[in-house]
Design an enzyme around this catalytic site. Sequence first.
Site, short mmCIF file in Angstrom:
data_model
loop_
_atom_site.label_atom_id
_atom_site.label_comp_id
_atom_site.label_asym_id
_atom_site.label_seq_id
_atom_site.Cartn_x
_atom_site.Cartn_y
_atom_site.Cartn_z
N ASP A 1 0.66 -1.19 -0.12
CA ASP A 1 -0.10 0.03 0.02
C ASP A 1 0.90 1.30 -0.04
O ASP A 1 0.23 2.56 -0.13
CB ASP A 1 -0.94 0.09 1.29
N ASP B 1 -10.39 -6.23 11.80
CA ASP B 1 -10.30 -7.88 11.97
C ASP B 1 -11.24 -8.48 12.94
O ASP B 1 -11.81 -9.58 12.69
CB ASP B 1 -8.60 -8.09 12.50
#
Length: 758
Positions: free
Chosen positions: A164, A470
């Site tokens: 990223d 998550d």
Amino acid sequence: MNHTNRTHTLSVTRTEENMGSEEYASLFETKRAQGIIIYRLYAASVFAGIIAVWVYRATQLPWSDEEEEENGTIRWGWFALFAAEIWFGLYWILSQALYWNPVYRFPFTDRLSNRYERDLPGVDILVCTADPTLEPPVMVINTVLSVMAYDYPPEKLAVYLSDDGCSDLTFYAMLEASQFSKYWLPFCRKHNVEPRSPHAYFSSMPKPNDADHATAFKSVKTLYEEMEKRVERATVVGKIPEEIHMKHKEFSQWTSYSSRRDHDTILQILIDGRDPEVKAIEGSRLPTLVYLAREKRPQHFHNFKAGALNALVRVSSKISNGKVILNVDSDMYSSNSQAMREALCCLMDEKHGQQIAYVQFAQRFVNLTKNDIYAGSLRTVMQVDFHAYDGFGGPVYIGSGCFHRRDTLCGKKFSQDYKLEWVSIVHELNIQASTEELEEKPKELAGCTYELDSPWGEEMGFNYGFINEDVLTGLSIQCRGWRSVYLKPKRAAFSGGSAMTLDQVLVQQRRWGEGLLELMLSKYCPLWFGHGKISLGLQICYSYHMLWASNGFPTLCYCTMASLFLFKGVPLFPEISNPWFLAFAYTILSTYAYSIKEYLCCEGTLLGWWNEQRIWLYRRTSCYIFSTIDDILKLLGLSEMMFAITSKTVDKDVAKRREKEIIEFGVSSPMFIMLATFALLNMFTLAGTVWRVLITDGWNVVEKSALQIWLCVALVLIDLPLYEAMFIRKDKGKMPASVTIKSMVLAFLICTWFSVLL
């Protein structure tokens, strides 16, 4: 009063799962806890102590009308302690779910091999990185090489790196790793290397097994060190050597690069595992290796790590389409080459595997000091809490070291007639397409507009909108009817580094605390989002951890009020001769004694336990306060979600002090100001109390305020590193003078104000 310190290791008895068939041999077994009844008797006695403390606070209020103004102030202090004690008691009750039904899973990889060796499914491994400065490329490729080297058919493995940061330095490191893997993977297989991260393996100073091993060891180590130097040299300079640019046309894709937030999709297949001609030096096949930097534009929100993972899920479906997906963080390398097979034992078990959505492995942190000075091992979480989750339906997903079914990540709900035939889905690849075609087709799936008006991020893939995406992802999967499994093998499956300084610890804990509490206050609160979908025990386990940060204000209030009233000589606890004293004494001593015993059973040290208490206090009286405030501001629409990456690098001097177990301050932080002010308040209080005992009131002070004095002494002892950092140390890790001065002024003003008030 500490009702929440708990670590719990129960001895277990082995009970084979009843499969309903004498001929059936499960691919994994379950061990259930023994000694639950004894623990529940102990818990009942602590609960009785908590009730007694509540009764004392409710019935022994200072209602005297004499000196009404002073008594009014005392009553406010009394009510503040009462409110904190109610919260601590309720939070302790929540924690008991963690001990109700812990289970332990043990896979049989030999049975898996005997039954499915020819028909093992394809596995796609997703690795994420975002910043070459905070996550050095050398560290990233060590993780990549470790997962490429699993004891698994290489033609059924595909490793994907999401960058990223869109860094050509990271891509260069991947190019180097792709070449080095041709030597490293055969070396690992031939000599049964563990761990299979080159840096970790060579740093462990292993002894070669024989002359052949010694020769290969020296050769491969030399190759690794040369590669490491080239990558580090480029990283320091910040530029790829010109000859490398000329040699590899792939770098031309960076011509459209404007910034890390504004660039086209870059997709490169560095090793095409479909091609039988692509081989290691001894002729064996190699796993597929893919580099991806998804498209980013300033006007489109990219959803951080979850967005990167979803792009990888889609892209991988067009290249390798493994039916199992493993995701790991770039700093968490594989340290057990059998972990993949252990996970598949759970997922592929014929009778119990069909409902298992993911297998979460424990994580091991390798850069800890002997006595774990920053409590970075997460012993109670890894050795207690997750086993409890497993007993109620499965552990929380923690964002790394987790094997998923691709189906569940794509939004599939569980049904009783669901059955996945592993044999018929073995690694289906588009054999006809060229590597170039395979690189071009999936690019649109990594585009920044692909997810617009789609279910990705909510009903499909990894969830968006929260810091702890998550945890929400795992909860959402479980609420669709799936279970999960927790594995903690003797040889750790994944190893990595924990935070290296106190500032990093507090920043990381602030982010975790903020994200978990944000979920608790949202529509995804497990008590209603999970109602009727997951078990009550699992709802309580989730709630317990999501409420971490909510302990901040009660702890700060409890410790501060007790010290300030002691500073004025006002007792807020029963005298030693008062029978109510026993309720406080038993509750405090029993919880601490049990906490010590369990910490030692979790392979900790006594000093390590003391360090854990210190960090426990520091978190609650600094970063959790900020976490709570941040969440309140978000609820009011005055703040937005931020995602901070923890640095994986550290200064050499800092590392040396860490090895000596010297706490690192060294930077100016609002959280350090809070900690230092709190420590100085306790120091002033203890000094004043000693003065009264020795000069004015004598031992009568001890008789009336024994519990307050004990609490104050304990806090001062815990804060000794803070006093040393403020007044004694001369190294760069000492407390900055600006923080010390501000804290002294604040502590003096608080004491003065309270003296006038009371």
